[in-house]
Design an enzyme around this catalytic site. Structure first.
Site, PDB file in Angstrom:
ATOM      1  N   TYR A 142      15.420  -6.842  -1.046  1.00  0.00           N
ATOM      2  CA  TYR A 142      14.851  -6.934   0.191  1.00  0.00           C
ATOM      3  C   TYR A 142      13.811  -8.255   0.313  1.00  0.00           C
ATOM      4  O   TYR A 142      13.217  -8.571  -0.805  1.00  0.00           O
ATOM      5  CB  TYR A 142      13.913  -5.755   0.713  1.00  0.00           C
ATOM      6  CG  TYR A 142      12.911  -5.227  -0.318  1.00  0.00           C
ATOM      7  CD1 TYR A 142      11.722  -5.731  -0.144  1.00  0.00           C
ATOM      8  CD2 TYR A 142      13.200  -4.095  -1.140  1.00  0.00           C
ATOM      9  CE1 TYR A 142      10.628  -5.307  -1.150  1.00  0.00           C
ATOM     10  CE2 TYR A 142      12.233  -3.626  -2.100  1.00  0.00           C
ATOM     11  CZ  TYR A 142      10.867  -4.382  -1.982  1.00  0.00           C
ATOM     12  OH  TYR A 142       9.913  -3.761  -2.673  1.00  0.00           O
ATOM     13  N   HIS A 155      15.682  -2.460  -7.197  1.00  0.00           N
ATOM     14  CA  HIS A 155      14.533  -1.684  -8.348  1.00  0.00           C
ATOM     15  C   HIS A 155      14.444  -0.464  -7.804  1.00  0.00           C
ATOM     16  O   HIS A 155      14.227  -0.046  -6.487  1.00  0.00           O
ATOM     17  CB  HIS A 155      13.323  -2.660  -8.585  1.00  0.00           C
ATOM     18  CG  HIS A 155      12.717  -2.734  -7.221  1.00  0.00           C
ATOM     19  ND1 HIS A 155      12.919  -3.866  -6.354  1.00  0.00           N
ATOM     20  CD2 HIS A 155      11.513  -2.091  -6.664  1.00  0.00           C
ATOM     21  CE1 HIS A 155      12.070  -3.615  -5.150  1.00  0.00           C
ATOM     22  NE2 HIS A 155      11.135  -2.677  -5.435  1.00  0.00           N
ATOM     23  N   HIS A 157      10.956   2.430  -8.013  1.00  0.00           N
ATOM     24  CA  HIS A 157       9.519   2.584  -8.615  1.00  0.00           C
ATOM     25  C   HIS A 157       9.344   3.740  -8.991  1.00  0.00           C
ATOM     26  O   HIS A 157      10.296   4.867  -8.749  1.00  0.00           O
ATOM     27  CB  HIS A 157       8.672   2.647  -7.146  1.00  0.00           C
ATOM     28  CG  HIS A 157       8.686   1.215  -6.449  1.00  0.00           C
ATOM     29  ND1 HIS A 157       7.880   0.431  -7.046  1.00  0.00           N
ATOM     30  CD2 HIS A 157       9.521   0.898  -5.707  1.00  0.00           C
ATOM     31  CE1 HIS A 157       7.819  -0.741  -6.156  1.00  0.00           C
ATOM     32  NE2 HIS A 157       9.018  -0.513  -5.356  1.00  0.00           N
TER      33      HIS A 157
HETATM   34 FE   LIG Z   1       9.842  -1.991  -4.030  1.00  0.00          FE
END
Ligand SMILES: [Fe+2]
Length: 232
Positions: A142, A155, A157
């Site tokens: 993004y 990714h 988190h």
């Molecule tokens: Fe993120």
């Protein structure tokens, strides 16, 4: 017995201020850190976190008509201590963008559509082998809303509560061979290449099981020389 808290190894941790990442000045101290002895509760708590919070499933991709859009992936993540021993009972919270790179969060703008079948968060607990598994979809890259418009690679988190408050870790997991990894300002804020490598998951050769999902294995080390770097 005197408790020894090792100093942070700056080469294996991200720079506190990342140019072009507007949140970092707000998340980091402006003044030099003051050294102090940890308190008893910091060294003994939190107690029984897994029992006190609600755990939210190991499958956030959904099924049938409720299936999220995107490439199915299956994450196998092990949580280890500084000696490589599994840390069971670790509460892990995760959050990620959907396959189009959109978070369900008021701060995310409308650069990509939300997926009505994908919320993108879970809360899990590791088993006795330090393992947790999650069926989800691969997050999309993004754009970061800054003037120079850089992009985050795919990714996930993670926020982990280890056995004590001092082993709390907030980090991210990246996917191997992603072209955006090489230019990501958060990943590359960690100066040491070997430490950066510890943030990248490993693709397991497809076997057909679990069905239709690519399997990624990863390990998260809470402390010590092989510690997984923090990622804001
Ligand atoms: Fe993120």
């Amino acid at each position: 017995m005197k408790t020894v808290i090792e100093a942070r190894d700056e080469r294996t941790q991200p720079a506190r201020l990342v140019p072009g990442y507007p949140q970092t000045p707000l998340r980091n101290p402006r003044e030099p850190l003051v050294s102090r002895q940890p308190t008893l509760s910091e060294l003994t708590g939190p107690l029984e976190v897994a029992r006190r919070v609600k755990l939210l499933g190991g499958d956030i991709a959904g099924h049938g008509e409720k299936r999220a859009i995107g490439q199915l992936i299956h994450l196998r993540v092990r949580v280890l201590d500084e000696d490589g021993a599994p840390v069971g009972g670790t509460v892990v919270e995760m959050w990620q963008a959907n396959a189009a790179g959109r978070y369900i969060h008021p701060n995310d703008d409308d650069h990509a559509p939300p997926d009505p079948n994908f919320y993108g968060a879970a809360r899990l607990v590791t088993d006795g082998n330090g393992l947790f598994e999650l069926r989800t979809v691969k997050p999309g890259a993004y754009p970061v809303p800054t003037r120079d418009g850089w992009w985050r690679p795919p990714h996930v988190h993670f926020s982990l509560f280890g056995k004590v408050w001092l082993s709390r870790l907030v980090t991210q997991m990246y996917f191997p061979s992603e072209p955006l990894n090489a230019q990501d300002r958060i990943l590359n804020a960690v100066p040491d290449a070997a430490a950066r490598e510890r943030l990248v998951a490993r693709l397991i050769a497809p076997t057909g099981d679990p069905h239709n999902a690519l399997v990624f294995e990863h390990q998260i080390v809470l402390r010590g020389r092989e510690a997984t770097p923090e990622q804001p």
